[in-house]
Design an enzyme around this catalytic site. Structure first.
Site, PDB file in Angstrom:
ATOM      1  N   HIS A 148      54.272 -31.210 -12.659  1.00  0.00           N
ATOM      2  CA  HIS A 148      53.407 -31.646 -13.779  1.00  0.00           C
ATOM      3  C   HIS A 148      54.144 -32.602 -14.725  1.00  0.00           C
ATOM      4  CE1 HIS A 148      54.991 -27.721 -15.760  1.00  0.00           C
ATOM      5  NE2 HIS A 148      55.707 -28.735 -16.194  1.00  0.00           N
ATOM      6  N   HIS A 188      54.917 -26.291 -23.229  1.00  0.00           N
ATOM      7  CA  HIS A 188      56.201 -26.927 -23.569  1.00  0.00           C
ATOM      8  C   HIS A 188      56.359 -27.163 -25.062  1.00  0.00           C
ATOM      9  CE1 HIS A 188      55.393 -28.031 -19.373  1.00  0.00           C
ATOM     10  NE2 HIS A 188      56.659 -28.313 -19.208  1.00  0.00           N
ATOM     11  N   HIS A 235      64.424 -29.739 -11.241  1.00  0.00           N
ATOM     12  CA  HIS A 235      64.691 -30.805 -12.212  1.00  0.00           C
ATOM     13  C   HIS A 235      65.434 -30.245 -13.417  1.00  0.00           C
ATOM     14  CE1 HIS A 235      60.737 -29.369 -13.688  1.00  0.00           C
ATOM     15  NE2 HIS A 235      60.816 -30.115 -14.777  1.00  0.00           N
ATOM     16  N   GLU A 269      60.714 -23.620 -13.664  1.00  0.00           N
ATOM     17  CA  GLU A 269      59.239 -23.612 -13.717  1.00  0.00           C
ATOM     18  C   GLU A 269      58.608 -23.222 -12.378  1.00  0.00           C
ATOM     19  OE1 GLU A 269      58.542 -27.207 -17.001  1.00  0.00           O
ATOM     20  OE2 GLU A 269      58.279 -27.619 -14.882  1.00  0.00           O
TER      21      GLU A 269
HETATM   22  C1  DHB Z   1      59.526 -34.055 -16.867  1.00  0.00           C
HETATM   23  C2  DHB Z   1      59.236 -32.941 -16.063  1.00  0.00           C
HETATM   24  C3  DHB Z   1      58.579 -31.818 -16.608  1.00  0.00           C
HETATM   25  O1  DHB Z   1      58.293 -30.678 -15.909  1.00  0.00           O
HETATM   26  C4  DHB Z   1      58.194 -31.824 -17.933  1.00  0.00           C
HETATM   27  O2  DHB Z   1      57.502 -30.752 -18.404  1.00  0.00           O
HETATM   28  C5  DHB Z   1      58.485 -32.919 -18.747  1.00  0.00           C
HETATM   29  C6  DHB Z   1      59.168 -34.034 -18.205  1.00  0.00           C
HETATM   30  C7  DHB Z   1      60.202 -35.270 -16.301  1.00  0.00           C
HETATM   31  O3  DHB Z   1      60.732 -35.246 -15.169  1.00  0.00           O
HETATM   32  O4  DHB Z   1      60.187 -36.316 -16.973  1.00  0.00           O
HETATM   33 FE    FE Z   2      57.549 -28.992 -17.298  1.00  0.00          FE
END
Ligand code: DHB
Ligand code: FE
Length: 280
Positions: A12, A59, A192, A239
């Site tokens: 997301h 978030h 990530h 997540e």
């Molecule tokens: C990014 C990924 C995320 O899951 C998020 O909530 C905000 C930013 C990203 O990779 O930029």
């Molecule tokens: Fe996220």
């Protein structure tokens, strides 16, 4: 009784909202990502869900660090998106489903889950972007029930507990009077890390093993502690707990209908899966 017709799990990333707004779906950077959703939308056109139970992590739009529930369930007639500071356009509001919300809440509290119930709730990109990817005209054909799992402020609920929450959601839906066709969506991950020394960290091997495990050995990820998951997938990769809860709602056996995996979208390994329950 209501029936869970499938689970869709997806990343997301806010940049997806920018790409949609600027109509970049066919640009080389974006095409492999957006193409992954074509078979899922074809499936949706046949499957015609009435309700989406959206398992996601807020978030900082609805909950901030001062008040952070581990698990929260929406019980509002409508859910609005609002500016989160990412510069992406807001989307039209979502209809709630008060009957299913309160049924879920009663069932989950009855199974000893401590929930925060939200009769007012803003929904952020983790809710809105998957909806916009599934229904690009943003004319939402479903009612919605938001289920939030905290992955923002430690301590986080363990993978095993998120699995049990998903199982309990599955049982609750199966006992919901009526004949609603319920789609579970789980959004977050995959690997990530947005900050710190490991910013940009991605772990393709782990992600692919995790995706495969959801059909072949779905409790596989529950062996890991939260700290192990952060180590393996990054501070935001955790997540993936949303995927685990969504998968658990399908019951013991599920088959993969579609999967795609694309690196990177922004800083994120973007995964997508569609799973259907298999009757035991
Ligand atoms: C990014 C990924 C995320 O899951 C998020 O909530 C905000 C930013 C990203 O990779 O930029
Ligand atoms: Fe996220």
């Amino acid at each position: 009784m209501a029936r869970i017709i499938g689970a869709i799990t997806t990343s997301h990333v806010p940049a997806i909202g920018g790409a949609i707004a600027r109509q970049l779906q066919h640009e080389p950077y974006w095409k492999p990502f957006f193409d992954g959703f074509v078979p899922v939308r074809e499936w949706l056109a046949q499957a015609r869900p009435d309700v989406v139970v959206m398992v996601y992590n807020d978030h900082g739009l609805n909950f901030f660090l001062d008040k952070m529930p581990t698990f929260a369930v929406g019980a509002a007639p409508q859910y609005r998106h609002a500016d989160e500071g990412w510069g992406i356009p807001t989307v039209p509001p979502f209809q709630g489903n008060l009957d299913l919300s309160w049924h879920l809440i009663e069932s989950l509290v009855g199974e000893d889950f401590d929930l925060t119930t939200c009769q007012e709730m803003l929904v952020d990109h983790a809710f809105t972007l998957p909806m916009a990817l599934l229904w690009p005209d943003q004319n939402w054909p479903v009612t919605t029930v938001p289920v939030c799992i905290n992955t923002v402020q430690f301590p986080l609920p363990s993978a095993a507990r998120c699995w049990r929450l998903g199982e309990a959601i599955g049982r609750a839906v199966a006992a919901f009077p009526g004949d609603a066709r319920v789609l579970i969506v789980g959004t977050g991950g995959l690997s990530h890390q947005l900050d710190g020394e490991r910013a940009g960290f991605i772990n393709k091997d782990f992600d692919l093993q995790f995706m495969q495990s959801l059909s072949t050995d779905p409790r596989w990820a529950t062996q890991f502690s939260i700290h192990q998951l952060v180590e393996k997938t990054g501070t935001q990769g955790v997540e993936l707990l949303m995927w685990l809860a969504a998968r658990a709602a399908l019951g013991p056996a599920a088959r993969q209908v579609h999967a795609s995996y694309h690196i990177p979208i922004s800083n994120t390994a973007a995964g997508l899966m569609l799973l259907e329950p298999v009757a035991s």
